[in-house]
Design an enzyme around this catalytic site. Structure first.
Site, PDB file in Angstrom:
ATOM      1  CG  HIS A 165      -2.154  -0.856   1.029  1.00 10.48           C
ATOM      2  ND1 HIS A 165      -3.308  -0.422   0.432  1.00 10.48           N
ATOM      3  CD2 HIS A 165      -2.384  -2.143   1.394  1.00 10.48           C
ATOM      4  CE1 HIS A 165      -4.212  -1.396   0.434  1.00 10.48           C
ATOM      5  NE2 HIS A 165      -3.673  -2.456   1.018  1.00 10.48           N
ATOM      6  CG  ASP A 172      -7.181  -3.128   1.287  1.00  9.19           C
ATOM      7  OD1 ASP A 172      -6.624  -4.000   0.598  1.00  9.19           O
ATOM      8  OD2 ASP A 172      -6.664  -2.622   2.298  1.00  9.19           O
ATOM      9  CD  GLU A 234      -5.201  -8.958   3.248  1.00 13.86           C
ATOM     10  OE1 GLU A 234      -5.346  -7.991   2.465  1.00 13.86           O
ATOM     11  OE2 GLU A 234      -4.469  -8.911   4.249  1.00 13.86           O
ATOM     12  CG  HIS A 237      -4.518  -6.584  -0.947  1.00 11.01           C
ATOM     13  ND1 HIS A 237      -3.925  -5.655  -0.113  1.00 11.01           N
ATOM     14  CD2 HIS A 237      -3.636  -6.772  -1.967  1.00 11.01           C
ATOM     15  CE1 HIS A 237      -2.747  -5.309  -0.606  1.00 11.01           C
ATOM     16  NE2 HIS A 237      -2.551  -5.973  -1.734  1.00 11.01           N
TER      17      HIS A 237
END
Length: 268
Positions: A165, A172, A234, A237
């Site tokens: 990030h 996300d 995830e 993500h």
């Protein structure tokens, strides 16, 4: 040289069979080691703010609401190339589900915020495991941090392995329907449980579970069609242009000369 086709096939199988967090540690260790070998060829694209009229956004922002502070750029910024692909993903979503929008939880995240959230989650996990965060033994610390790093990348300041990030390339997100209501994805954003795993509901034959899996697959489909790659563990993500993206492209699609386009953004 990164792993050839046999390893890529093995990786795909591992990911598709990943249904519990207890199975995650060796895969994360393997990916972390290989990610370090991906060179970064910084393209110097600037950060751009996500247009409010095109997407849906999470308010209050989940990390600001627990005390994280940002500098020059808000968490709703991404690199220019990432923004273009996100707009494309929204177009694919419009075709598949008219009136629906991509819902943004988080995008750009400075390393300082990454470190803050790692410490914040450390305290939460320690308390949940019955420990006092201030007096952890070495063994307890290791146990707690093993859980924390299933959710968070290490807040590294090493320019050769920045947290995703911090590069402005990772995002996300979820989907809202035509009424602005989040689709049921089967877990909360940043939920540290088995339910965060993308394929968790795949083998559950109940109608509700299959609907959740369909929602997750829809998100994955529109994002990958636009050039993003979904993180192994995830459902929310995705990234374009960072080291993880390059590694996943190599392992899944067979790019034999992978490199990342984006390194960490300097904090101001």
């Amino acid at each position: 040289m990164l792993p050839p086709t046999a390893i890529r096939s093995d990786y795909r199988l591992k990911v598709e069979q990943l249904l519990t967090l207890s199975e995650l540690e060796p895969i994360l260790a393997e990916l972390g080691t290989m990610r370090k070998s991906i060179p970064i060829q910084e393209c110097e694209e600037t950060l751009k703010e996500l247009p409010r009229e095109k997407f849906s956004f999470e308010y209050p922002h989940p990390y600001k609401s627990v005390g994280a502070t940002y500098g020059e750029y808000s968490p709703f910024h991404v690199r220019h190339g990432v923004l273009q692909r996100l707009l494309e993903a929204q177009e694919w979503l419009n075709e598949e589900r008219p009136g629906h929008k991509l819902h943004i939880f988080d995008a750009y995240r400075p390393v300082s915020v990454q470190a803050y959230m790692v410490n914040f989650t450390r305290e939460q996990v320690a308390i949940a495991q019955g420990f006092q965060p201030e007096t952890l033994t070495a063994a307890q610390e290791q146990q707690v941090m093993n859980e924390v790093f299933k959710l968070w990348a290490k807040p590294s300041i090493d320019p050769t392995q920045p947290p995703p990030h911090s590069t402005g390339s990772a995002i996300d997100l979820s989907i809202v329907d035509e009424h602005g209501v989040l689709l049921d994805m089967g877990s909360a954003f940043d939920e540290l449980s088995d339910r965060m795993l993308p394929h968790y509901y795949r083998n559950d034959t109940s109608a509700h579970a299959q609907k959740i899996h369909d929602h997750r697959e829809c998100l994955n489909r529109v994002m990958t069609r636009a050039g993003f790659m979904r993180l192994t563990h995830e459902w929310w993500h995705f990234s374009y242009g960072d080291q993880t993206w390059a590694l996943l492209k190599q392992m899944i699609e067979g790019d034999h000369q992978p490199h990342a386009h984006y390194g960490a953004i300097s904090e101001k």
